[in-house]
Design a protein around this motif. Structure first.
Motif, mmCIF file in Angstrom:
data_model
loop_
_atom_site.group_PDB
_atom_site.id
_atom_site.type_symbol
_atom_site.label_atom_id
_atom_site.label_comp_id
_atom_site.label_asym_id
_atom_site.label_seq_id
_atom_site.Cartn_x
_atom_site.Cartn_y
_atom_site.Cartn_z
ATOM 1 N N LYS A 32 0.878 -1.012 -0.125
ATOM 2 C CA LYS A 32 -0.167 0.116 0.052
ATOM 3 C C LYS A 32 0.875 1.327 -0.043
ATOM 4 O O LYS A 32 1.895 1.065 0.719
ATOM 5 N N ASP A 33 0.534 2.278 -0.853
ATOM 6 C CA ASP A 33 1.378 3.404 -0.968
ATOM 7 C C ASP A 33 0.509 4.923 -0.670
ATOM 8 O O ASP A 33 0.539 5.410 0.051
ATOM 9 N N ILE A 34 -0.295 5.135 -1.874
ATOM 10 C CA ILE A 34 -0.974 5.975 -1.808
ATOM 11 C C ILE A 34 -2.315 6.182 -0.648
ATOM 12 O O ILE A 34 -3.056 5.175 -0.456
ATOM 13 N N GLY A 35 -2.402 7.179 0.169
ATOM 14 C CA GLY A 35 -3.102 7.083 1.298
ATOM 15 C C GLY A 35 -2.710 6.435 2.391
ATOM 16 O O GLY A 35 -3.362 6.252 3.339
ATOM 17 N N ALA A 36 -1.522 5.756 2.340
ATOM 18 C CA ALA A 36 -1.076 4.699 3.517
ATOM 19 C C ALA A 36 -0.126 5.478 4.392
ATOM 20 O O ALA A 36 -0.057 4.792 5.607
ATOM 21 N N TRP A 37 0.566 6.437 3.991
ATOM 22 C CA TRP A 37 1.779 7.324 4.749
ATOM 23 C C TRP A 37 1.097 7.988 5.861
ATOM 24 O O TRP A 37 -0.190 8.374 5.929
ATOM 25 N N PHE A 126 9.071 14.441 0.839
ATOM 26 C CA PHE A 126 8.284 14.665 -0.378
ATOM 27 C C PHE A 126 7.559 16.015 -0.387
ATOM 28 O O PHE A 126 7.191 16.718 0.655
ATOM 29 N N GLY A 127 7.665 16.469 -1.719
ATOM 30 C CA GLY A 127 7.103 17.844 -2.030
ATOM 31 C C GLY A 127 5.333 17.914 -1.659
ATOM 32 O O GLY A 127 4.742 16.764 -1.182
ATOM 33 N N GLU A 128 4.824 19.069 -1.792
ATOM 34 C CA GLU A 128 3.537 19.089 -1.214
ATOM 35 C C GLU A 128 2.477 18.159 -2.003
ATOM 36 O O GLU A 128 1.878 17.500 -1.468
ATOM 37 N N LYS A 129 2.858 18.004 -3.363
ATOM 38 C CA LYS A 129 1.642 17.248 -4.148
ATOM 39 C C LYS A 129 2.036 15.764 -3.681
ATOM 40 O O LYS A 129 0.791 15.093 -3.690
ATOM 41 N N GLU A 130 2.983 15.315 -3.639
ATOM 42 C CA GLU A 130 3.389 14.047 -3.380
ATOM 43 C C GLU A 130 2.891 13.707 -1.985
ATOM 44 O O GLU A 130 2.269 12.527 -1.611
ATOM 45 N N ALA A 131 3.313 14.452 -1.046
ATOM 46 C CA ALA A 131 2.975 14.223 0.375
ATOM 47 C C ALA A 131 1.579 14.225 0.381
ATOM 48 O O ALA A 131 0.861 13.174 1.152
ATOM 49 N N LEU A 132 0.765 15.148 -0.136
ATOM 50 C CA LEU A 132 -0.827 15.069 -0.047
ATOM 51 C C LEU A 132 -1.472 13.800 -0.806
ATOM 52 O O LEU A 132 -2.337 13.221 -0.347
ATOM 53 N N GLU A 133 -0.778 13.207 -1.600
ATOM 54 C CA GLU A 133 -1.368 11.866 -2.245
ATOM 55 C C GLU A 133 -0.897 10.794 -1.321
ATOM 56 O O GLU A 133 -1.711 9.762 -1.285
ATOM 57 N N LYS A 134 0.250 10.530 -0.817
ATOM 58 C CA LYS A 134 0.759 9.586 0.104
ATOM 59 C C LYS A 134 0.202 9.388 1.459
ATOM 60 O O LYS A 134 -0.013 8.481 2.047
ATOM 61 N N ASN A 136 -2.231 9.583 4.672
ATOM 62 C CA ASN A 136 -3.778 9.236 4.888
ATOM 63 C C ASN A 136 -4.638 10.478 4.737
ATOM 64 O O ASN A 136 -4.193 11.701 5.246
ATOM 65 N N PRO A 137 -5.560 10.459 4.037
ATOM 66 C CA PRO A 137 -6.292 11.888 3.611
ATOM 67 C C PRO A 137 -6.536 12.980 4.894
ATOM 68 O O PRO A 137 -6.694 13.775 4.808
ATOM 69 N N ALA A 138 -7.142 12.292 5.928
ATOM 70 C CA ALA A 138 -7.413 12.842 7.140
ATOM 71 C C ALA A 138 -6.143 13.728 7.510
ATOM 72 O O ALA A 138 -6.324 14.732 8.303
ATOM 73 N N GLN A 139 -4.953 13.303 7.237
ATOM 74 C CA GLN A 139 -3.665 14.215 7.776
ATOM 75 C C GLN A 139 -3.194 15.141 6.847
ATOM 76 O O GLN A 139 -2.354 15.821 7.118
ATOM 77 N N ASN A 140 -3.954 15.283 5.751
ATOM 78 C CA ASN A 140 -3.582 16.369 4.884
ATOM 79 C C ASN A 140 -3.775 17.742 5.295
ATOM 80 O O ASN A 140 -3.167 18.584 4.988
ATOM 81 N N THR A 141 -4.774 17.723 6.147
ATOM 82 C CA THR A 141 -4.990 19.022 6.781
ATOM 83 C C THR A 141 -3.947 19.673 7.496
ATOM 84 O O THR A 141 -3.473 20.864 7.507
ATOM 85 N N PHE A 142 -2.897 18.802 8.214
ATOM 86 C CA PHE A 142 -1.577 19.293 8.728
ATOM 87 C C PHE A 142 -0.744 20.038 7.719
ATOM 88 O O PHE A 142 -0.157 20.949 7.989
ATOM 89 N N VAL A 143 -0.617 19.543 6.530
ATOM 90 C CA VAL A 143 0.200 19.859 5.491
ATOM 91 C C VAL A 143 -0.210 21.214 4.927
ATOM 92 O O VAL A 143 0.470 22.241 5.095
ATOM 93 N N ILE A 144 -1.495 21.282 4.817
ATOM 94 C CA ILE A 144 -2.258 22.439 4.501
ATOM 95 C C ILE A 144 -2.304 23.524 5.294
ATOM 96 O O ILE A 144 -1.746 24.635 4.799
ATOM 97 N N GLU A 145 -2.434 23.188 6.551
ATOM 98 C CA GLU A 145 -2.384 24.414 7.572
ATOM 99 C C GLU A 145 -0.940 25.087 7.823
ATOM 100 O O GLU A 145 -0.753 25.922 7.928
#
Length: 153
Positions: A32-37, A126-134, A136-145
């Protein structure tokens, strides 16, 4: 309610913000890769300070104690009801030198046989785009904030 705390490490490289995230270990996550990190994090109980738990969990999962000026991020509530507390810090960590703690896992399930697996099997920058892909979607908020906070500085 279950609670978890972790650290999102970032660095600036060639005018880009890179994020240090972790891939969970064990056979379930192997392909598992996308959404698993995830950010390095772990559960804590209500008797423990969330920030102290975040530092402890980061060290347990990577073998490294993060240092610097920490930025508190807004907690995220998962669909399960679990709350994740996170802090960000600028640091430069060698992803190839992480040493994760291990835990016993019954594998295959219900076999009665146990194997030791690392909590995380690899980390990466990872850069922004790849980090947001990899992530877990619920944690994308941390990167965006964090990106929003850094743009204001």
């Amino acid at each position: 309610m279950k609670t978890s705390a972790g650290i999102l490490v970032y660095k600036k490289e060639n005018d880009e913000i890179l994020f240090f995230i972790a891939h969970p270990g064990g056979p379930f996550w192997k392909n598992k890769d996308i959404g698993a990190w995830s950010i390095p994090k772990g559960e804590f109980n209500q008797d423990e300070n969330a920030f102290d738990a975040a530092i402890r969990e980061f060290k347990e999962e990577t073998g490294i104690t993060p240092k610097g000026n920490f930025i508190e991020l807004a907690p995220v509530k998962l669909k399960s009801g679990k709350m994740i507390y996170a802090w960000a810090v600028e640091d430069d960590i060698d992803a190839d030198k992480i040493i994760s703690n291990e835990f016993p896992l019954e594998w295959p399930p219900k076999s009665g046989k146990f194997i030791d697996v690392p909590e995380i099997d690899k980390c990466g920058w990872f850069g922004e785009k790849e980090a947001l892909e990899k992530l877990n979607p619920a944690q994308n908020t941390f990167v965006i904030e964090l990106l929003s906070i850094l743009k204001k500085k």
